[in-house]
Motif scaffolding. Structure first.
Motif, PDB file in Angstrom:
ATOM      1  N   LYS A 142      60.423  -5.459  59.728  1.00 14.63           N
ATOM      2  CA  LYS A 142      61.425  -6.257  60.450  1.00 14.63           C
ATOM      3  C   LYS A 142      62.656  -5.429  60.830  1.00 14.63           C
ATOM      4  O   LYS A 142      63.245  -5.638  61.889  1.00 14.63           O
ATOM      5  N   THR A 143      63.028  -4.491  59.964  1.00 18.19           N
ATOM      6  CA  THR A 143      64.191  -3.651  60.270  1.00 18.19           C
ATOM      7  C   THR A 143      63.899  -2.761  61.470  1.00 18.19           C
ATOM      8  O   THR A 143      64.717  -2.654  62.383  1.00 18.19           O
ATOM      9  N   ALA A 144      62.742  -2.126  61.481  1.00 17.72           N
ATOM     10  CA  ALA A 144      62.373  -1.259  62.602  1.00 17.72           C
ATOM     11  C   ALA A 144      62.249  -2.057  63.894  1.00 17.72           C
ATOM     12  O   ALA A 144      62.639  -1.581  64.963  1.00 17.72           O
ATOM     13  N   LYS A 145      61.719  -3.263  63.785  1.00 22.74           N
ATOM     14  CA  LYS A 145      61.562  -4.109  64.963  1.00 22.74           C
ATOM     15  C   LYS A 145      62.916  -4.393  65.611  1.00 22.74           C
ATOM     16  O   LYS A 145      63.048  -4.363  66.832  1.00 22.74           O
ATOM     17  N   LEU A 146      63.938  -4.624  64.804  1.00 25.29           N
ATOM     18  CA  LEU A 146      65.269  -4.950  65.310  1.00 25.29           C
ATOM     19  C   LEU A 146      66.138  -3.720  65.569  1.00 25.29           C
ATOM     20  O   LEU A 146      66.775  -3.603  66.609  1.00 25.29           O
ATOM     21  N   LYS A 147      66.161  -2.798  64.628  1.00 24.41           N
ATOM     22  CA  LYS A 147      67.082  -1.649  64.706  1.00 24.41           C
ATOM     23  C   LYS A 147      66.463  -0.414  65.341  1.00 24.41           C
ATOM     24  O   LYS A 147      67.162   0.536  65.660  1.00 24.41           O
ATOM     25  N   ILE A 191      63.624   3.487  69.265  1.00 21.49           N
ATOM     26  CA  ILE A 191      63.167   2.370  70.086  1.00 21.49           C
ATOM     27  C   ILE A 191      62.900   1.162  69.200  1.00 21.49           C
ATOM     28  O   ILE A 191      62.192   1.268  68.194  1.00 21.49           O
ATOM     29  N   ALA A 192      63.464   0.032  69.589  1.00 19.78           N
ATOM     30  CA  ALA A 192      63.216  -1.238  68.905  1.00 19.78           C
ATOM     31  C   ALA A 192      62.119  -1.995  69.656  1.00 19.78           C
ATOM     32  O   ALA A 192      61.778  -1.663  70.792  1.00 19.78           O
ATOM     33  N   ALA A 193      61.594  -3.011  69.021  1.00 22.72           N
ATOM     34  CA  ALA A 193      60.500  -3.781  69.617  1.00 22.72           C
ATOM     35  C   ALA A 193      61.005  -4.722  70.708  1.00 22.72           C
ATOM     36  O   ALA A 193      62.078  -5.320  70.591  1.00 22.72           O
ATOM     37  N   SER A 194      60.205  -4.849  71.738  1.00 17.50           N
ATOM     38  CA  SER A 194      60.490  -5.829  72.780  1.00 17.50           C
ATOM     39  C   SER A 194      60.449  -7.222  72.164  1.00 17.50           C
ATOM     40  O   SER A 194      59.630  -7.512  71.301  1.00 17.50           O
ATOM     41  N   GLY A 195      61.346  -8.071  72.604  1.00 18.69           N
ATOM     42  CA  GLY A 195      61.369  -9.439  72.108  1.00 18.69           C
ATOM     43  C   GLY A 195      62.054  -9.618  70.772  1.00 18.69           C
ATOM     44  O   GLY A 195      62.028 -10.709  70.212  1.00 18.69           O
ATOM     45  N   ASN A 196      62.714  -8.567  70.272  1.00 18.61           N
ATOM     46  CA  ASN A 196      63.464  -8.744  69.027  1.00 18.61           C
ATOM     47  C   ASN A 196      64.640  -9.689  69.289  1.00 18.61           C
ATOM     48  O   ASN A 196      64.945 -10.015  70.437  1.00 18.61           O
ATOM     49  N   VAL A 197      65.269 -10.152  68.244  1.00 18.28           N
ATOM     50  CA  VAL A 197      66.332 -11.162  68.370  1.00 18.28           C
ATOM     51  C   VAL A 197      67.431 -10.708  69.339  1.00 18.28           C
ATOM     52  O   VAL A 197      67.858 -11.478  70.205  1.00 18.28           O
ATOM     53  N   GLU A 198      67.884  -9.475  69.204  1.00 21.57           N
ATOM     54  CA  GLU A 198      68.957  -8.983  70.075  1.00 21.57           C
ATOM     55  C   GLU A 198      68.490  -8.848  71.523  1.00 21.57           C
ATOM     56  O   GLU A 198      69.257  -9.109  72.456  1.00 21.57           O
ATOM     57  N   GLU A 202      58.788   5.268  80.651  1.00 24.35           N
ATOM     58  CA  GLU A 202      57.393   5.047  80.279  1.00 24.35           C
ATOM     59  C   GLU A 202      57.208   5.029  78.770  1.00 24.35           C
ATOM     60  O   GLU A 202      56.512   4.168  78.233  1.00 24.35           O
ATOM     61  N   VAL A 203      57.838   5.973  78.073  1.00 22.81           N
ATOM     62  CA  VAL A 203      57.715   6.021  76.613  1.00 22.81           C
ATOM     63  C   VAL A 203      58.330   4.770  75.993  1.00 22.81           C
ATOM     64  O   VAL A 203      57.739   4.154  75.104  1.00 22.81           O
ATOM     65  N   VAL A 204      59.494   4.386  76.464  1.00 19.69           N
ATOM     66  CA  VAL A 204      60.168   3.203  75.916  1.00 19.69           C
ATOM     67  C   VAL A 204      59.330   1.954  76.148  1.00 19.69           C
ATOM     68  O   VAL A 204      59.097   1.164  75.221  1.00 19.69           O
ATOM     69  N   LEU A 205      58.848   1.759  77.370  1.00 22.61           N
ATOM     70  CA  LEU A 205      58.051   0.564  77.678  1.00 22.61           C
ATOM     71  C   LEU A 205      56.772   0.517  76.852  1.00 22.61           C
ATOM     72  O   LEU A 205      56.416  -0.526  76.304  1.00 22.61           O
ATOM     73  N   LYS A 206      56.087   1.623  76.755  1.00 21.65           N
ATOM     74  CA  LYS A 206      54.835   1.654  75.992  1.00 21.65           C
ATOM     75  C   LYS A 206      55.092   1.386  74.512  1.00 21.65           C
ATOM     76  O   LYS A 206      54.394   0.586  73.886  1.00 21.65           O
ATOM     77  N   ALA A 207      56.100   2.030  73.954  1.00 27.23           N
ATOM     78  CA  ALA A 207      56.377   1.891  72.519  1.00 27.23           C
ATOM     79  C   ALA A 207      56.868   0.495  72.165  1.00 27.23           C
ATOM     80  O   ALA A 207      56.404  -0.098  71.196  1.00 27.23           O
ATOM     81  N   CYS A 208      57.781  -0.036  72.934  1.00 27.21           N
ATOM     82  CA  CYS A 208      58.405  -1.314  72.565  1.00 27.21           C
ATOM     83  C   CYS A 208      57.440  -2.486  72.666  1.00 27.21           C
ATOM     84  O   CYS A 208      57.624  -3.505  72.008  1.00 27.21           O
ATOM     85  N   GLU A 209      56.401  -2.367  73.466  1.00 25.82           N
ATOM     86  CA  GLU A 209      55.443  -3.460  73.660  1.00 25.82           C
ATOM     87  C   GLU A 209      54.321  -3.462  72.630  1.00 25.82           C
ATOM     88  O   GLU A 209      53.561  -4.419  72.556  1.00 25.82           O
ATOM     89  N   SER A 210      54.194  -2.420  71.835  1.00 24.46           N
ATOM     90  CA  SER A 210      53.085  -2.295  70.895  1.00 24.46           C
ATOM     91  C   SER A 210      53.492  -2.755  69.500  1.00 24.46           C
ATOM     92  O   SER A 210      54.221  -2.054  68.798  1.00 24.46           O
ATOM     93  N   SER A 211      52.997  -3.902  69.084  1.00 27.17           N
ATOM     94  CA  SER A 211      53.326  -4.395  67.740  1.00 27.17           C
ATOM     95  C   SER A 211      52.803  -3.447  66.672  1.00 27.17           C
ATOM     96  O   SER A 211      53.385  -3.338  65.591  1.00 27.17           O
ATOM     97  N   ALA A 212      51.735  -2.708  66.969  1.00 29.74           N
ATOM     98  CA  ALA A 212      51.188  -1.748  66.006  1.00 29.74           C
ATOM     99  C   ALA A 212      52.192  -0.640  65.682  1.00 29.74           C
ATOM    100  O   ALA A 212      52.137  -0.050  64.598  1.00 29.74           O
ATOM    101  N   GLN A 213      53.118  -0.361  66.594  1.00 30.02           N
ATOM    102  CA  GLN A 213      54.123   0.686  66.360  1.00 30.02           C
ATOM    103  C   GLN A 213      55.196   0.254  65.370  1.00 30.02           C
ATOM    104  O   GLN A 213      55.983   1.080  64.906  1.00 30.02           O
ATOM    105  N   PHE A 214      55.242  -1.023  65.048  1.00 30.15           N
ATOM    106  CA  PHE A 214      56.308  -1.547  64.191  1.00 30.15           C
ATOM    107  C   PHE A 214      55.772  -2.126  62.883  1.00 30.15           C
ATOM    108  O   PHE A 214      56.437  -2.922  62.237  1.00 30.15           O
TER     109      PHE A 214
END
Length: 134
Positions: A10-15, A28-35, A107-119
């Motif tokens: 959860k921390t990586a997803k947000l921060k 890079i934080a996850a797309s769709g995080n609270v912030e 491209e790196v940001v979009l690919k990384a932030c959309e992958s739940s497996a990365q978080f």
């Protein structure tokens, strides 16, 4: 199927968490995080009447809102990133510039932030261990 390795950090997803980028790192934080969701709501507010009427904002407005939200809540930092040989300090404005002017970063940001497996906890631990070695 054992789900423990898939538990979300959860921390990586947000921060954010580090992703290798050349000899630097993008945080890079996850797309769709609270912030990210808060930023999207705030930034789409000026378009609320058009959306409520079933219309669509102008295409340029959608890209601008998405980019600003990413700069604010997804590309949340970096290390060892330079432009023209000069270190680039992190700021929302510089994040927006990187997203606009450097397709490779985008491209790196979009690919990384959309992958739940990365978080997942496992992915964050593995990435941290690899990046510490480099």
């Amino acid at each position: 199927m054992e789900l423990a390795p898939l538990r979300t950090d959860k921390t990586a997803k947000l921060k954010g968490r580090p992703f290798a980028f050349g000899d630097g790192k993008l945080i890079i934080a996850a797309s769709g995080n609270v912030e990210h969701r808060k930023a999207l709501r705030r930034l789409y507010e000026p378009h609320a009447k058009v959306l409520a009427a079933g219309g669509q904002p102008e295409p340029g407005a959608v890209v601008a809102v998405d980019d600003e939200a990413m700069a604010e809540a997804i590309l949340v930092g970096w290390e060892n990133i330079t432009v023209n040989g000069e270190p680039l300090a992190y700021s929302k404005e510089n994040a927006l510039m990187l997203l606009h002017d450097y397709d490779a970063v985008r491209e790196v940001v979009l690919k990384a932030c959309e992958s739940s497996a990365q978080f997942t906890v496992a992915a964050v631990e593995a990435a941290t261990a690899v990046l510490k070695k480099s």
